[in-house]
Scaffold this motif. Structure first.
Motif, mmCIF file in Angstrom:
data_model
loop_
_atom_site.group_PDB
_atom_site.id
_atom_site.type_symbol
_atom_site.label_atom_id
_atom_site.label_comp_id
_atom_site.label_asym_id
_atom_site.label_seq_id
_atom_site.Cartn_x
_atom_site.Cartn_y
_atom_site.Cartn_z
ATOM 1 N N THR A 283 0.839 -1.253 -0.051
ATOM 2 C CA THR A 283 0.084 0.149 0.032
ATOM 3 C C THR A 283 0.854 1.409 0.113
ATOM 4 O O THR A 283 1.944 1.202 0.604
ATOM 5 N N GLY A 284 0.417 2.253 -0.839
ATOM 6 C CA GLY A 284 1.226 3.467 -0.823
ATOM 7 C C GLY A 284 2.492 3.541 -1.704
ATOM 8 O O GLY A 284 3.178 4.484 -1.805
ATOM 9 N N THR A 285 2.833 2.473 -2.507
ATOM 10 C CA THR A 285 3.761 2.426 -3.604
ATOM 11 C C THR A 285 3.421 2.629 -5.028
ATOM 12 O O THR A 285 4.465 2.544 -5.969
ATOM 13 N N GLY A 286 2.112 3.145 -5.336
ATOM 14 C CA GLY A 286 1.958 3.479 -6.624
ATOM 15 C C GLY A 286 1.476 2.487 -7.586
ATOM 16 O O GLY A 286 1.459 2.442 -8.774
ATOM 17 N N LYS A 287 0.585 1.475 -7.117
ATOM 18 C CA LYS A 287 -0.080 0.440 -7.881
ATOM 19 C C LYS A 287 -0.962 1.077 -9.048
ATOM 20 O O LYS A 287 -1.000 0.515 -10.145
ATOM 21 N N THR A 288 -1.769 1.927 -8.394
ATOM 22 C CA THR A 288 -2.702 2.328 -9.398
ATOM 23 C C THR A 288 -2.114 3.020 -10.780
ATOM 24 O O THR A 288 -2.146 3.036 -11.946
ATOM 25 N N TYR A 289 -1.062 3.899 -10.402
ATOM 26 C CA TYR A 289 -0.222 4.671 -11.433
ATOM 27 C C TYR A 289 0.598 3.642 -12.413
ATOM 28 O O TYR A 289 0.630 3.409 -13.654
ATOM 29 N N THR A 290 1.019 2.630 -11.666
ATOM 30 C CA THR A 290 2.038 1.582 -12.321
ATOM 31 C C THR A 290 0.869 0.755 -13.463
ATOM 32 O O THR A 290 1.279 0.555 -14.533
ATOM 33 N N ALA A 291 -0.387 0.471 -12.759
ATOM 34 C CA ALA A 291 -1.224 -0.164 -13.704
ATOM 35 C C ALA A 291 -1.709 0.820 -14.975
ATOM 36 O O ALA A 291 -1.832 0.158 -16.017
ATOM 37 N N LEU A 292 -2.080 2.085 -14.586
ATOM 38 C CA LEU A 292 -2.446 2.631 -15.756
ATOM 39 C C LEU A 292 -1.144 2.951 -16.773
ATOM 40 O O LEU A 292 -1.516 3.174 -17.792
ATOM 41 N N ALA A 293 0.135 3.032 -16.166
ATOM 42 C CA ALA A 293 1.184 3.141 -17.114
ATOM 43 C C ALA A 293 1.226 1.854 -18.147
ATOM 44 O O ALA A 293 1.806 1.789 -19.097
ATOM 45 N N ALA A 294 1.218 0.808 -17.472
ATOM 46 C CA ALA A 294 0.865 -0.543 -18.053
ATOM 47 C C ALA A 294 -0.149 -0.599 -19.120
ATOM 48 O O ALA A 294 0.137 -1.078 -20.243
ATOM 49 N N VAL A 295 -1.136 -0.212 -18.924
ATOM 50 C CA VAL A 295 -2.352 -0.080 -19.742
ATOM 51 C C VAL A 295 -1.836 0.761 -20.843
ATOM 52 O O VAL A 295 -2.205 0.417 -22.169
ATOM 53 N N SER A 296 -1.237 2.166 -20.723
ATOM 54 C CA SER A 296 -0.633 2.878 -21.556
ATOM 55 C C SER A 296 0.075 2.151 -22.738
ATOM 56 O O SER A 296 0.126 2.438 -23.756
ATOM 57 N N ARG A 297 1.032 1.436 -21.905
ATOM 58 C CA ARG A 297 1.995 0.701 -22.960
ATOM 59 C C ARG A 297 1.375 -0.394 -23.696
ATOM 60 O O ARG A 297 1.555 -0.278 -24.830
ATOM 61 N N LEU A 298 0.164 -1.086 -23.209
ATOM 62 C CA LEU A 298 -0.233 -1.980 -23.768
ATOM 63 C C LEU A 298 -1.009 -1.572 -25.012
ATOM 64 O O LEU A 298 -1.121 -1.989 -26.253
ATOM 65 N N PHE A 299 -1.775 -0.196 -24.848
ATOM 66 C CA PHE A 299 -2.429 0.597 -25.828
ATOM 67 C C PHE A 299 -1.524 0.967 -26.959
ATOM 68 O O PHE A 299 -1.872 0.677 -28.177
ATOM 69 N N ALA A 300 -0.478 1.331 -26.803
ATOM 70 C CA ALA A 300 0.582 1.920 -27.765
ATOM 71 C C ALA A 300 1.105 0.456 -28.545
ATOM 72 O O ALA A 300 1.106 0.600 -29.700
ATOM 73 N N ASP A 301 1.105 -0.562 -27.843
ATOM 74 C CA ASP A 301 1.620 -1.928 -28.393
ATOM 75 C C ASP A 301 0.769 -2.415 -29.535
ATOM 76 O O ASP A 301 1.089 -3.048 -30.352
ATOM 77 N N LYS A 302 -0.615 -2.017 -29.094
ATOM 78 C CA LYS A 302 -1.547 -2.852 -29.695
ATOM 79 C C LYS A 302 -2.219 -1.685 -30.825
ATOM 80 O O LYS A 302 -3.302 -1.747 -31.269
ATOM 81 N N HIS A 303 -1.355 -0.705 -31.243
ATOM 82 C CA HIS A 303 -1.672 0.040 -32.203
ATOM 83 C C HIS A 303 -2.817 0.938 -32.022
ATOM 84 O O HIS A 303 -3.657 1.108 -32.781
ATOM 85 N N GLN A 304 -2.959 1.375 -30.864
ATOM 86 C CA GLN A 304 -4.041 2.308 -30.191
ATOM 87 C C GLN A 304 -5.450 1.659 -30.477
ATOM 88 O O GLN A 304 -6.621 2.094 -30.943
ATOM 89 N N ASN A 305 -5.529 0.178 -30.007
ATOM 90 C CA ASN A 305 -6.941 -0.515 -30.291
ATOM 91 C C ASN A 305 -6.915 -1.264 -29.132
ATOM 92 O O ASN A 305 -6.314 -2.451 -28.629
ATOM 93 N N LEU A 306 -7.713 -0.721 -27.881
ATOM 94 C CA LEU A 306 -7.820 -1.573 -26.610
ATOM 95 C C LEU A 306 -8.960 -1.307 -26.010
ATOM 96 O O LEU A 306 -9.513 -0.141 -25.804
ATOM 97 N N ALA A 307 -9.439 -2.267 -25.484
ATOM 98 C CA ALA A 307 -10.952 -1.874 -24.516
ATOM 99 C C ALA A 307 -10.239 -2.316 -23.130
ATOM 100 O O ALA A 307 -9.651 -3.221 -22.907
ATOM 101 N N VAL A 308 -10.554 -1.255 -22.067
ATOM 102 C CA VAL A 308 -10.086 -1.269 -20.892
ATOM 103 C C VAL A 308 -10.944 -1.632 -19.782
ATOM 104 O O VAL A 308 -12.144 -0.667 -19.777
ATOM 105 N N MET A 309 -11.051 -2.559 -18.963
ATOM 106 C CA MET A 309 -11.970 -2.581 -17.826
ATOM 107 C C MET A 309 -11.238 -2.706 -16.484
ATOM 108 O O MET A 309 -10.285 -3.268 -16.609
ATOM 109 N N ILE A 310 -11.600 -1.795 -15.611
ATOM 110 C CA ILE A 310 -10.933 -1.560 -14.110
ATOM 111 C C ILE A 310 -11.918 -1.911 -13.126
ATOM 112 O O ILE A 310 -13.017 -1.378 -13.283
ATOM 113 N N ILE A 311 -11.704 -3.004 -12.365
ATOM 114 C CA ILE A 311 -12.501 -3.383 -11.254
ATOM 115 C C ILE A 311 -11.957 -3.019 -9.858
ATOM 116 O O ILE A 311 -10.903 -3.353 -9.472
#
Length: 727
Positions: A283-311
């Motif tokens: 807790t407190g080490t930036g899980k949220t930002y790390t996850a959103l940065a990972a999603v950003s990386r995936l979005f770029a790698d998949k040529h800006q084609n991605l559906a994102v679900m966050i629960i």
């Protein structure tokens, strides 16, 4: 270029216009002076002031701000009756409105304003009504902008000074220009502002409060750089009203966010594993930002084609996530029963259909566990095709039977977030998580976080208490019933019936509510009754318990919190309030702000706030009256106490260690009785060792551990093993 070259409308309405893009940005880009009067002074009003100001700053411009203190009826009464000095009451009212920034976006803008104050380019004065020796609140809302040619633009109306001025809250302003037929109106507004600023407007007092400026610098100044690139990453650009269809360019890391090395390594590992894995981070080490940065990386790698679900588990966590999702360039569909987006079901259905047809290359939804589980949402998700990523916060919950079936196998990209991914006493549930989400891409512990200055160091003090005769009798009775309602499967694994689980909860509440804790707390608090930023944590029920309901504490919890709050407030005359899951988001924010400021509120008596993702970083001293015997839960709770805060060099944790029998009384009981309750003592030793191991005073607990082991005849090597809760 001057104001005269800008095509101005006579009015701007946020349902029809993007007020920041169409008005503030172009006008302030040409401005050299900005004068603004707002209704109330607050961190929200300060944030609203930053809309579009980077152009003004590049022009070496300056700002004058007039605001009113938000006085409570009690404040006004105290001043008017002469009970307290006017200036003292107003100063306290101003400071309690300075909230902690929500995320890096707000942090960067408040830092900018702090540096403008330090440079003398932002002046703030406070206005209030004063007539016949009574005080009231000032409600003026107007703005004036000046360019280098002394052209003036004036505006007034229902200007957005919400908790986040960069959202789609309703805003309507009327605009007047000095070179048009509205010149007289402009000069009238200019005269009114100047009269207030110079403090000669009848019945209105306008004053400096230097202490408030100093407090702004102390709270919000993180560096001395005046960054004029903030408007480039405003999440408000093209923000759609909440009832219109959601469109989004897609996730990307904001320019103000800088990932740390361990975060980048986690993302790289997730990428290598074909975008499937677990971020096991304290807790407190930036899980949220790390996850959103990972999603950003995936979005770029998949040529800006991605559906994102966050629960995530709860509604207030959805709202916390929403802030960061927006900062990362996405406009989420907010899915839960009380969503501000009333038509979220239709939105989600449209987004899924459009994505499948290739009409839309991206959408993002964020939902609670409960909403994600309903048939309507599950049926829609089952229809999704192509590049889809599922991000689950507090993912350990999804090892439970009722949630594990919602993890649909056709989703190709998966990310689990948790500080406690392994489920205590549930190896089958834990294995389900690993089977679906794969292996850990990072394991970043509390010790790692403290060593790397991500969390605050702490001192740990275990405080032994014991059950009284009635409590011990009930504990033994429940233990015997629990043993009769368990069985082993063919592989030898212990299985608990639903009845046995309920009995375990009842027994845990006996431990949590041990009567001796109240008197012990009373004695300890004598040394802290003049301090502030104190948390007293009550209650044993957790979000994993079978009878847990959000917002509905069990009777035992409610009784303990009432007793503790009454004792501290009445007996010790401390300024305390209760903090439970029953307050709404606005009430929680106000309590947290008062608690952080420390003048009006010394202590929070809380239930569950350390379990449910509520961040109260200002906690300096914590009395944990009802700790869990689940190692994964108390690791998470500790992490929330250790979040960093201005001026917080360390935290102090008092942990109430509940023993079935007092240490000096053990010899008076039959060996059979001690054998029946020994497992509780073992579990408490495990927690003491875990807390003490990375504390600043690791050896101070050794004598208590040795005394418990000696009196309960517990061998040292057994303590290293996990003790089953049913024994």
């Amino acid at each position: 270029m001057s104001f005269r070259d800008i095509e101005l409308k006579p009015e701007y309405r946020s349902k029809l216009d993007n007020v920041i893009r169409d008005f503030y940005n172009p006008v302030l880009k040409q401005a050299v002076t900005y004068k603004r009067a707002v209704e109330f002074f607050s961190s929200s009003a300060l944030l609203s002031l930053t809309a579009g100001i980077c152009g003004l700053i590049d022009n070496s411009g300056s700002i004058q701000l007039i605001a009113s203190p938000r006085l409570s009826p009690e404040d006004v009464e105290a001043i008017n009756d002469g009970i307290r000095r006017r200036d003292e009451v107003i100063k306290e009212a101003l400071i309690r409105e300075l909230r902690e920034p929500k995320g890096k976006f707000e942090e960067a803008r408040l830092n900018l304003l702090s540096n403008l104050i330090a440079a003398g380019r932002l002046e703030i004065k406070i206005a209030f009504l004063e007539d016949d020796n009574t005080v009231g609140m000032f409600h003026e809302k107007l703005g004036l902008m000046y360019d280098r040619d002394d052209n003036i633009i004036a505006f007034s109306g229902s200007m957005n000074e919400s908790a986040n001025a960069f959202t789609s809250n309703y805003e309507a302003i009327d605009v007047f220009a000095s070179w048009t037929q509205d010149a007289n109106r402009v000069y009238t507004k200019q005269s009114a502002f100047n009269a207030m600023w110079e403090d000669y407007e009848p019945s209105i007092r306008v004053m400096d409060f230097p202490d408030v400026k100093d407090e702004i610098l102390r709270r919000y100044r993180v560096n001395d750089r005046i960054d004029t690139g903030l408007d480039d990453d405003s999440p408000a650009e093209n923000t759609a009203p909440t009832d219109e269809p959601v469109a989004s360019i897609g996730p990307m890391i904001p320019v103000h966010v800088h990932m740390r090395l361990y975060q980048m390594k986690a993302i790289e590992e997730w990428t290598k594993r074909n975008y499937v894995g677990i971020f096991d981070m304290a807790t407190g080490t930036g899980k949220t930002y790390t996850a959103l940065a990972a999603v950003s990386r995936l979005f770029a790698d998949k040529h800006q084609n991605l559906a994102v679900m966050i629960i995530c588990p709860y509604q207030h966590l959805v709202e916390q996530w929403k802030e960061d999702i927006v900062a990362f360039g996405m406009k989420p569909i907010i899915c839960y029963s009380a969503s501000p987006q009333r038509n979220w079901r239709e939105r989600l259905k449209t987004a899924v259909t459009s994505f499948n047809l290739g009409v839309q290359n991206h959408f993002c939804m964020v939902a609670t566990n409960a909403t994600f589980s309903i048939d309507y949402v599950q049926d829609l998700i089952a229809k999704l095709k192509g590049n889809v990523v599922l991000v689950v916060d507090e993912a350990h919950n999804f090892g439970a039977e009722n949630l594990s079936h919602t993890l649909l196998p056709h989703i190709p990209y998966r990310l689990a977030l948790s500080a406690t991914i392994d489920r205590h006493g549930d190896p089958e549930g834990t294995q389900k998580l690993y089977d679906y989400f794969g292996e850990k891409c990072i394991e970043y512990t509390l010790k790692d976080a403290i060593d790397n200055d991500m969390l605050t160091p702490y001192y740990y003090h275990p405080i032994p208490v014991s059950l009284n005769d009635e409590e011990l009798g009930n504990y033994l009775d429940l233990t015997n019933k629990i043993r009769k309602n368990i069985h082993a499967d063919k592989g030898g694994a212990i299985k608990l019936s639903e009845y046995a689980k309920m009995l375990l909860i009842k027994r845990a509440r006996i431990v949590a509510g041990a009567a001796e804790k109240i008197g012990t707390l009373r004695r300890l608090m004598e040394d802290y009754k003049n301090d502030n930023q104190i948390l007293i944590y009550c209650g044993a029920t957790t979000m994993h318990d079978v009878d847990y309901q959000e917002g509905k504490p069990p009777i035992e919890e409610a009784r303990q919190i009432d007793i503790v709050a009454g004792m501290l407030g009445n007996d010790l005359a401390m300024r305390v309030t209760k903090f439970t899951s029953e307050e709404n988001a606005e009430e929680r924010e106000r309590i947290k702000a008062d608690f952080a400021e420390g003048t009006h509120l010394q202590a929070l008596v809380a239930i569950r706030c350390l379990d449910e993702g509520v961040n109260i970083p200002s906690i300096r001293t914590a009395f944990i009256m009802a700790s869990s015997t689940n190692p994964k839960e108390y690791v998470q709770r500790r992490g929330r106490v250790l979040r960093k805060f201005h001026g917080k060099r360390h935290a102090v944790i008092f942990d109430f260690i509940t023993l079935p029998v007092a240490l000096d009384e053990v010899r008076n009981y039959d060996l059979d009785v001690i054998e029946d309750v020994k497992s509780l003592a073992k579990r408490e030793i495990i927690r003491i060792k875990d807390f003490a191991a990375i504390a600043e005073n690791p050896f101070d607990s050794d004598s208590l551990i040795a005394e418990i082991q000696r009196n309960y005849d517990i061998e040292n090597d057994i303590i290293t093993e996990e003790v089953e809760e049913y024994v």
